[in-house]
Design an enzyme around this catalytic site. Structure first.
Site, PDB file in Angstrom:
ATOM      1  N   GLU A 128      -2.732  -7.148  -6.405  1.00 15.49           N
ATOM      2  CA  GLU A 128      -1.624  -6.192  -6.308  1.00 15.49           C
ATOM      3  C   GLU A 128      -1.712  -5.398  -5.011  1.00 15.49           C
ATOM      4  OE1 GLU A 128       0.786  -6.606  -8.069  1.00 15.49           O
ATOM      5  OE2 GLU A 128       0.573  -6.162 -10.193  1.00 15.49           O
ATOM      6  N   THR A 184       8.277  -2.252  -4.278  1.00 13.63           N
ATOM      7  CA  THR A 184       7.262  -1.474  -4.993  1.00 13.63           C
ATOM      8  C   THR A 184       6.797  -0.287  -4.157  1.00 13.63           C
ATOM      9  OG1 THR A 184       6.533  -3.419  -6.217  1.00 13.63           O
ATOM     10  CG2 THR A 184       5.021  -1.556  -6.130  1.00 13.63           C
TER      11      THR A 184
END
Length: 311
Positions: A128, A184
């Site tokens: 991530e 994000t």
């Protein structure tokens, strides 16, 4: 060369007020990662993919956690990683998390490392970080464990599976004509630096209601729990159609609705009391009112990452 093939499902994080804490794995989409390896004199990793994701080792959510695992354990090997993307990117469905989860599970099985699920989450978080710049644990935890999970701690990593004692189905409103660059990262930048004590209390009530609703099997508690006074409101410009979709979902007796992760996809939980057809029909129209084309995916809770030998 030995080879392992791992399959990890998509996920929806946050679930209302559970920012960076709660996440749900679902059968809407999945990624597959195949890893071939043989011991060598030095660590050498190559990546290929069926999409335009980065193939640089430290920018790819599958290869970077593999690199960290092998470096930490001290394994020298020639490793070939193939990422077969099925989870659409940038839509709040845990795309990078699914690849990371599949990769760490495959390398763990391939080298018989006996890493715990919490260890797999810890390393998948590097994936991530490689893609989004933030090592958030919620999506990878759901894809590794399956079902609904709560991230209790990140240092050390500790994830708890939440027992689900209410039967529900999942509708996902997935925008197919929206692409937000570095979504994000942008979504995290929109978060408030300070929150009021009133909003904090409301969110605490929501997250406790949601978890208790799942555990006790009480529909009303789940519905009350799928609310958020902080993160969803701050990010509303990314999905302005959301309030109207949520209202019509409740109008037609859905259990509840929330933003899927950082959006722009919307998650709706349904059961036998829900008029799904009306929600789908009017929800798609609502998206079009905002010049957004939404595809509706029906799904169920998914299990955890699956690993098998390549054939």
């Amino acid at each position: 060369m030995e080879c392992r093939r791992a399959k990890a499902y998509s996920s929806s994080a946050n679930l209302g007020s559970g920012f960076d804490i709660l996440s749900m794995a679902h059968t809407a989409f999945y990624d597959i990662v195949e890893i071939e390896a043989e011991y060598g004199k030095e660590l050498n990793i190559t990546v290929e993919a069926n999409s335009n994701i980065p193939t640089e080792i430290e920018k790819n959510s599958a290869s970077y956690p593999v690199k960290k695992i092998l470096e930490d354990i001290g394994i020298s090997a020639s490793v070939k990683i193939k990422v077969i993307k099925g989870v659409p990117e940038g839509l709040g469905l845990g795309s990078s998390g699914a690849s990371a989860a599949a990769a760490v599970a495959a390398i763990n099985d391939l080298f018989n490392l006996n890493l715990s699920k919490n260890d797999l989450v810890k390393y998948a978080m590097y994936g991530e970080a490689a893609v989004t710049g933030s090592p958030h644990p919620d999506n990878v935890a759901a894809s590794i464990y399956g079902g609904v999970v709560s991230v209790i701690s990140t240092n050390p990593v500790k994830v708890v599976e939440i027992p689900i004692n209410y039967i529900f189905d999942i509708l996902l409103f997935v925008p197919i004509n929206i692409k937000i660059r570095e979504k994000t990262k942008k979504a995290r930048e929109m978060l408030p630096k300070m929150v009021s004590i009133n909003d904090y209390v409301l969110n605490s009530r929501s997250i406790s209601s949601l978890i208790l609703g799942f555990v006790k099997g009480e529909r009303d508690l789940i519905r009350l729990g799928l609310n958020d006074e902080i993160v969803e409101k701050a990010r509303l410009p990314l999905f302005p159609y959301y309030p109207k979709i949520k209202n019509l979902a409740l109008k037609y007796n859905a259990i509840g609705a929330c933003v899927s992760g950082a959006g722009p996809s919307i998650l709706v939980l349904t059961d036998k009391m829900t008029d799904e057809n009306k929600i789908i029909e009017e929800g798609v129209k609502t998206c079009k009112e905002f010049n957004v084309e939404c595809k509706v995916i029906k799904a169920k809770l998914a299990g955890g990452v699956l690993v098998e030998r390549c054939y």
